[in-house]
Design a protein around this motif. Structure first.
Motif, short mmCIF file in Angstrom:
data_model
loop_
_atom_site.label_atom_id
_atom_site.label_comp_id
_atom_site.label_asym_id
_atom_site.label_seq_id
_atom_site.Cartn_x
_atom_site.Cartn_y
_atom_site.Cartn_z
N THR A 60 0.82 -1.22 0.00
CA THR A 60 0.00 0.00 0.00
C THR A 60 0.85 1.27 0.00
O THR A 60 0.30 2.37 0.07
N ASP A 61 2.16 1.12 -0.05
CA ASP A 61 3.08 2.26 0.05
C ASP A 61 2.83 3.08 1.30
O ASP A 61 3.00 4.29 1.33
N GLY A 62 2.36 2.43 2.35
CA GLY A 62 2.13 3.10 3.62
C GLY A 62 0.93 4.02 3.62
O GLY A 62 0.79 4.85 4.51
N ALA A 63 0.04 3.87 2.64
CA ALA A 63 -1.09 4.80 2.50
C ALA A 63 -2.34 4.33 3.24
O ALA A 63 -3.30 5.08 3.32
N ASP A 64 -2.34 3.13 3.79
CA ASP A 64 -3.53 2.63 4.47
C ASP A 64 -3.54 3.14 5.91
O ASP A 64 -2.71 2.72 6.73
N PRO A 65 -4.47 4.02 6.27
CA PRO A 65 -4.48 4.58 7.62
C PRO A 65 -4.89 3.57 8.70
O PRO A 65 -4.60 3.77 9.87
N ASN A 66 -5.56 2.50 8.31
CA ASN A 66 -5.99 1.50 9.29
C ASN A 66 -4.89 0.52 9.67
O ASN A 66 -4.98 -0.17 10.68
N MET A 67 -3.84 0.47 8.86
CA MET A 67 -2.81 -0.55 9.03
C MET A 67 -2.07 -0.42 10.35
O MET A 67 -1.86 -1.42 11.05
N ALA A 68 -1.68 0.77 10.72
CA ALA A 68 -0.90 0.93 11.96
C ALA A 68 -1.74 0.56 13.17
O ALA A 68 -1.26 -0.14 14.08
N TYR A 69 -2.97 1.01 13.21
CA TYR A 69 -3.83 0.72 14.35
C TYR A 69 -4.11 -0.79 14.44
O TYR A 69 -4.00 -1.39 15.51
N ALA A 70 -4.46 -1.39 13.30
CA ALA A 70 -4.75 -2.82 13.27
C ALA A 70 -3.51 -3.62 13.65
O ALA A 70 -3.58 -4.57 14.44
N GLY A 71 -2.36 -3.25 13.11
CA GLY A 71 -1.12 -3.93 13.44
C GLY A 71 -0.78 -3.78 14.91
O GLY A 71 -0.32 -4.72 15.55
N GLY A 72 -1.03 -2.61 15.46
CA GLY A 72 -0.80 -2.39 16.88
C GLY A 72 -1.68 -3.27 17.75
O GLY A 72 -1.22 -3.83 18.74
N LEU A 73 -2.94 -3.42 17.37
CA LEU A 73 -3.84 -4.30 18.13
C LEU A 73 -3.39 -5.76 18.03
O LEU A 73 -3.45 -6.50 19.01
N MET A 74 -2.95 -6.15 16.84
CA MET A 74 -2.46 -7.52 16.68
C MET A 74 -1.21 -7.77 17.53
O MET A 74 -1.09 -8.80 18.19
N VAL A 75 -0.27 -6.81 17.51
CA VAL A 75 0.95 -6.93 18.31
C VAL A 75 0.61 -6.99 19.80
O VAL A 75 1.12 -7.83 20.53
N LEU A 76 -0.28 -6.11 20.23
CA LEU A 76 -0.67 -6.09 21.63
C LEU A 76 -1.32 -7.42 22.04
O LEU A 76 -1.03 -7.96 23.12
N THR A 77 -2.16 -7.95 21.18
CA THR A 77 -2.80 -9.24 21.46
C THR A 77 -1.77 -10.34 21.62
O THR A 77 -1.82 -11.13 22.56
#
Length: 187
Positions: free
Chosen positions: A146-163
């Protein structure tokens, strides 16, 4: 000790670590006495296993929330709140009924308990390392595509990492709660 550390500094560091370990042991034993008689009906193997299954279901739900956030569902982050509302009390009860053996200091355990705890910790670390690949690959490859353009990616990835981190950190208590036999009935 490394030769570049002066002997008095190394001794001071050792004393500091030993004092902390002694403090940790005293604090653990105090809490153990406080909670030893709590929740007697939940101390059976079957009840502890119920708690472990509830935690696994909670972690799967938390990961699913991360996936829902990744696909852009706007209300999905609100689902994290009920997951936490289930996780915290269930994990706390599991810790109480299993005697917090998963994070107990070595001086508070006998040799068999230390071996079980260390084995459970090793398995927990392995679980964390392997599961952490999922959010890492998601973030690395997702950002590439996505060339870093997906705004949901960081939040979703953070939730996955936290889980994954919470699941891996909880794994020793879950393993020990699962494998420990029923407590001996008191005479």
């Amino acid at each position: 000790m490394p030769s570049n550390i002066p002997a008095d500094t190394a001794a001071t560091q050792h004393d500091l670590i030993q004092r902390y370990q002694d403090y940790r042991t005293r604090r653990f034993l105090k809490h153990e006495r406080t909670w030893a008689k709590s929740l007697p009906g939940w101390r059976t193997r079957a009840r502890r296993r119920t708690l472990v299954v509830a935690l696994v279901a909670t972690f799967l739900f938390m990961f699913a929330v991360g996936v829902l956030c990744a696909v852009g569902i706007q209300w999905a982050p609100l689902l994290w709140l009920p997951a936490c509302a289930v996780f915290f009390p269930v994990f706390t009860v599991l810790q109480i009924v299993s005697g917090r053996q998963g994070d107990a200091p070595e001086a508070a355990l006998d040799e068999f308990e230390v071996a079980q705890r260390n084995s459970a910790r090793s398995i927990g670390l392995t679980i964390t390392q392997y599961l952490m690949m999922i959010p890492a690959f998601y973030l690395v490859f997702g950002a590439t595509f996505t060339d870093g353009a997906d705004p949901n990616m960081a939040y979703a990835g953070g939730l996955m990492v936290l889980t994954v981190l919470v699941a891996g950190g909880s794994a020793p208590a879950m393993i020990l709660g699962w494998i420990r036999p029923d407590p001996d009935p008191e005479a």
